[in-house]
Motif scaffolding. Structure first.
Motif, PDB file in Angstrom:
ATOM      1  N   HIS A  63       0.833  -1.211   0.000  1.00  0.00           N
ATOM      2  CA  HIS A  63       0.000   0.000   0.000  1.00  0.00           C
ATOM      3  C   HIS A  63       0.864   1.257   0.000  1.00  0.00           C
ATOM      4  CE1 HIS A  63       0.694  -0.745   4.312  1.00  0.00           C
ATOM      5  NE2 HIS A  63       0.373   0.508   4.559  1.00  0.00           N
ATOM      6  N   HIS A  65       1.813   3.777   1.752  1.00  0.00           N
ATOM      7  CA  HIS A  65       2.399   4.482   2.896  1.00  0.00           C
ATOM      8  C   HIS A  65       3.910   4.338   2.808  1.00  0.00           C
ATOM      9  CE1 HIS A  65      -1.567   4.155   5.383  1.00  0.00           C
ATOM     10  NE2 HIS A  65      -1.559   5.173   4.557  1.00  0.00           N
ATOM     11  N   ASP A  67       6.380   3.635   4.588  1.00  0.00           N
ATOM     12  CA  ASP A  67       7.123   2.500   5.153  1.00  0.00           C
ATOM     13  C   ASP A  67       6.917   1.202   4.377  1.00  0.00           C
ATOM     14  OD1 ASP A  67       4.531   2.870   6.260  1.00  0.00           O
ATOM     15  OD2 ASP A  67       4.970   1.585   7.963  1.00  0.00           O
TER      16      ASP A  67
HETATM   17 ZN   LIG Z   1       0.203   1.662   6.409  1.00  0.00          ZN
END
Ligand SMILES: [Zn+2]
Length: 272
Positions: A63, A65, A67
């Motif tokens: 996804h 994000h 990280d």
């Molecule tokens: Zn996340």
């Protein structure tokens, strides 16, 4: 250090939020899912792979994000994939420059940003990751982030859950979505529907779990989301005194989610 969790499936952990990078052995190289966080950790992973005589054949980000969007030059130049929505969201968020994102998200210094987010969006509805190895089914849903994908490796009995089904993090909703609560419940139902034969669950953050953990964590996440929806105090072990050492900040995430949902309710005129 790489740790085997199922036949041909290994995990490389990070100090940052107990993140898990997942390695799947293929016929000519490995698939690397969510490569890691700190530069030295990804360099360590690259070294571990070369000691095993393996190269990276493909990457995948669960996804958009930061990280989950990292990479290291030592891992090579394999194509890195995500869902179409994941790639579009990453591109959009990075359009103002990496430094702005790093500042806004408070990305730690040890994180190399030069290869952040360089992923290829697979066409919408793509059922499997294109690579030469065990079939990896893409179970896309809207819950934690746009274009979030859990990955099912049926031949190995493994579910890679991305930022769902963690034993340390509560469900973190995509509060920019039109109906984050319903999205999250639908996603849990979707994952429950495919998880019947899974023996090993690997969350993006936290501990891997066995077959008994899958339904337990789905139920735990569903109970949390119901409590959030109904503005009840969740009896959730991941927040409050039972939270693991170093994870007390998760209670703050809960409070913020509660507030944001209450504000939305006032705006829409719907009680929450
Ligand atoms: Zn996340």
């Amino acid at each position: 250090m790489l740790r085997q969790v199922a036949e041909g499936v290994l995990v490389h952990g990070s100090e940052f939020c107990q993140s898990n990078a997942v390695v799947v052995q293929g016929r000519a190289g490995v698939l690397l899912i969510d490569a890691g966080i700190h530069g030295d950790e990804m360099a360590c992973l690259a070294n571990d792979l070369s000691e095993l005589g393996q190269t990276v054949a493909a990457g995948f980000s669960t996804h958009p994000h930061w990280d989950h969007l990292l990479w290291h030059a030592g891992l090579g130049a394999a194509p890195r994939y995500g869902t179409a929505r994941c790639a579009a969201t990453a591109r959009d968020r990075l359009s103002g420059g990496v430094d702005a994102v790093a500042k806004a998200a408070g990305i730690p210094e040890q994180v190399p940003l030069d290869l952040l987010g360089l992923i290829i969006g697979l066409p919408a509805e793509t059922a499997q990751i294109p690579w030469d190895g065990p079939q990896v089914r893409i179970v896309e849903h809207q819950a934690h982030a746009p274009g979030h994908a859990a990955l099912l490796i049926e031949e190995r009995g493994v579910l890679v859950a991305g930022d769902m089904l963690s034993d340390v993090l509560i469900p973190m909703l995509d509060l920019n979505a039109a109906d984050p609560i319903e999205d999250y419940l639908a996603a849990l139902g979707l994952i429950e529907g495919v998880a019947g034969d899974v023996d090993v669950l690997i969350p993006g953050h936290g501990s891997a779990g066995g077959a008994d953990q899958i339904h337990a964590r789905i139920d735990q996440d569903r109970a949390y989301v119901h409590a959030l929806r109904d503005a009840h105090v969740p009896g959730d072990p991941r927040i409050g005194p039972s939270a693991r050492d170093g994870w007390d900040w998760v209670a703050g995430v809960h409070e913020r989610q509660l507030q944001r949902l209450a504000q939305r309710g006032e705006r829409d005129g719907t009680p929450r």
